[in-house]
Design a protein around this motif. Structure first.
Motif, PDB file in Angstrom:
ATOM      1  N   SER A   1       0.853  -1.186   0.000  1.00 50.72           N
ATOM      2  CA  SER A   1       0.000   0.000   0.000  1.00 50.72           C
ATOM      3  C   SER A   1       0.889   1.235   0.000  1.00 50.72           C
ATOM      4  O   SER A   1       1.682   1.419  -0.917  1.00 50.72           O
TER       5      SER A   1
ATOM      6  N   ARG B   1      -6.549   4.636  -5.189  1.00 51.07           N
ATOM      7  CA  ARG B   1      -7.234   4.983  -3.956  1.00 51.07           C
ATOM      8  C   ARG B   1      -6.618   4.338  -2.725  1.00 51.07           C
ATOM      9  O   ARG B   1      -6.504   4.962  -1.662  1.00 51.07           O
TER      10      ARG B   1
ATOM     11  N   ARG C   1      -6.205   5.891   1.212  1.00 50.32           N
ATOM     12  CA  ARG C   1      -7.218   5.373   2.133  1.00 50.32           C
ATOM     13  C   ARG C   1      -6.562   4.670   3.316  1.00 50.32           C
ATOM     14  O   ARG C   1      -6.908   4.918   4.479  1.00 50.32           O
ATOM     15  N   ASP C   2      -5.619   3.787   3.035  1.00 46.45           N
ATOM     16  CA  ASP C   2      -4.983   3.008   4.099  1.00 46.45           C
ATOM     17  C   ASP C   2      -4.214   3.896   5.067  1.00 46.45           C
ATOM     18  O   ASP C   2      -4.245   3.678   6.283  1.00 46.45           O
TER      19      ASP C   2
ATOM     20  N   LEU D   1      -6.615   5.736   7.340  1.00 50.10           N
ATOM     21  CA  LEU D   1      -7.059   4.836   8.392  1.00 50.10           C
ATOM     22  C   LEU D   1      -5.959   4.598   9.429  1.00 50.10           C
ATOM     23  O   LEU D   1      -6.231   4.460  10.625  1.00 50.10           O
TER      24      LEU D   1
ATOM     25  N   PHE E   1     -16.046   4.937   5.315  1.00 57.09           N
ATOM     26  CA  PHE E   1     -15.114   4.104   4.567  1.00 57.09           C
ATOM     27  C   PHE E   1     -15.887   2.832   4.225  1.00 57.09           C
ATOM     28  O   PHE E   1     -16.071   1.970   5.084  1.00 57.09           O
TER      29      PHE E   1
ATOM     30  N   ASP F   1     -12.277   9.975   3.382  1.00 61.34           N
ATOM     31  CA  ASP F   1     -11.800   9.535   2.071  1.00 61.34           C
ATOM     32  C   ASP F   1     -12.707  10.119   0.989  1.00 61.34           C
ATOM     33  O   ASP F   1     -13.874   9.730   0.870  1.00 61.34           O
TER      34      ASP F   1
ATOM     35  N   ASP G   1     -13.974   7.514  -1.753  1.00 56.35           N
ATOM     36  CA  ASP G   1     -14.807   6.380  -1.357  1.00 56.35           C
ATOM     37  C   ASP G   1     -16.036   6.269  -2.253  1.00 56.35           C
ATOM     38  O   ASP G   1     -16.541   7.262  -2.794  1.00 56.35           O
TER      39      ASP G   1
ATOM     40  N   ALA H   1      -7.985  11.704   2.461  1.00 56.15           N
ATOM     41  CA  ALA H   1      -7.459  10.884   1.373  1.00 56.15           C
ATOM     42  C   ALA H   1      -8.132  11.313   0.073  1.00 56.15           C
ATOM     43  O   ALA H   1      -9.353  11.479   0.036  1.00 56.15           O
ATOM     44  N   THR H   2      -7.355  11.512  -0.976  1.00 48.90           N
ATOM     45  CA  THR H   2      -7.931  11.968  -2.235  1.00 48.90           C
ATOM     46  C   THR H   2      -7.064  11.564  -3.408  1.00 48.90           C
ATOM     47  O   THR H   2      -5.858  11.337  -3.262  1.00 48.90           O
TER      48      THR H   2
END
Length: 278
Positions: free
Chosen positions: A47, A68, A72-73, A76, A122, A200, A203, A235-236
């Motif tokens: 990731s 993504r 995202r990870d 989180l 998410f 996110d 998402d 996140a983007t």
């Protein structure tokens, strides 16, 4: 947000549950999140890699990636739900990355206190009942995070107004446009006096969100972050949205090059403006 299913603390998942007795203290306006070469990979899955950035109280930091998953990870991870497998990720002074000598991903001494971090939607992990109204969804989140116990006053409608959602309070989540779904995700992430909020913009919940609307969401979240002293991690995959944040971190070469091109254009425009002024 409550998880759609219990988050596993197994070695296979890499997901962790939060909850510790003491809340770390952050210097007002100072760093809340410090990442140094933070990396996550498990059983052949790679990731984010070598991510380094600082997220400050009252500011928005954007995580930009072409795909993504890395952004995202990492978002989180900043909320304590994914544990980096290498490098360092400190949130509120607590090191969340897996130590090099650890046999398991979970260390009971390295969890964020319950209520320290909040997350928006998410999909598949932190879902939302789309039959709820906007007000019902936010009130539920405020109650889950025991807002009164944290000394935060104000009606739910006042909080919704901060996120430009007051006029949509009676609408069902399923009826919202992508812009207002994104704003709802931000409202859920920041609810309840959290110190760190993660959301996110890539998402599936906000599918169809335009670049202009993504920028509007980040601009709105910047205002909320400043008012409430929250460090918001967004996140983007949208470059313009990342540029709207207070700071940003590119997680791949293409994203880094995009930010560098944008910086060069801004410098050129500024130089031209200064030349005209002379």
């Amino acid at each position: 947000m409550l998880p759609a299913s219990p988050l596993s603390a197994s070695q296979d998942s890499g997901l962790v549950a939060t909850g510790a007795p003491a809340e770390p203290a952050a210097e007002p306006g100072g760093p809340v999140i410090v990442a140094r070469d933070a990396t996550y990979g498990a059983r052949g899955y790679r990731s984010f890699e070598f991510a380094s950035f600082v997220g400050r109280e009252g500011e928005v930091v954007a995580l930009l990636s072409s795909d993504r998953a890395p952004a995202r990870d990492l978002a989180l991870a900043c909320a304590g739900f994914v544990r980096p497998t290498a490098g360092s990720l400190s949130v509120g002074g607590i090191e969340l990355a897996r130590s090099s000598g650890a046999r398991h991903r979970i260390s009971r001494g390295s969890r964020l206190p319950r209520g320290y971090a909040g997350v928006g939607v998410f999909s598949g992990l932190f879902d939302i009942d789309r039959e709820l109204t906007v007000e019902e969804a936010v009130v539920r989140e405020l109650r889950l995070r025991a807002e009164r116990a944290r000394g935060i006053s104000g009606s739910p409608l006042e909080y919704l107004a901060m996120h430009h959602l007051a006029t949509h309070a009676d609408q069902r989540v399923s009826q919202l446009s992508p812009l207002y779904r994104a704003r709802l995700s931000a409202a859920l992430a920041c609810a309840g006096g959290v110190k760190v909020a993660a959301m996110d913009l890539g998402d599936a919940f906000v599918e169809g969100l335009s670049a202009d609307d993504a920028c509007a969401v980040v601009d709105g979240v910047r205002s909320v972050a400043g008012d409430r002293g929250v460090c918001v991690v967004v996140a983007t995959q949208e470059l313009r949205a990342a540029l709207s944040a207070d700071s940003r971190c590119a997680l791949d070469i293409a994203s880094k090059e995009g930010l560098e091109r944008a910086a060069s254009l801004l410098e050129g425009a500024q130089a031209e403006k200064e030349g005209d002024a002379r």
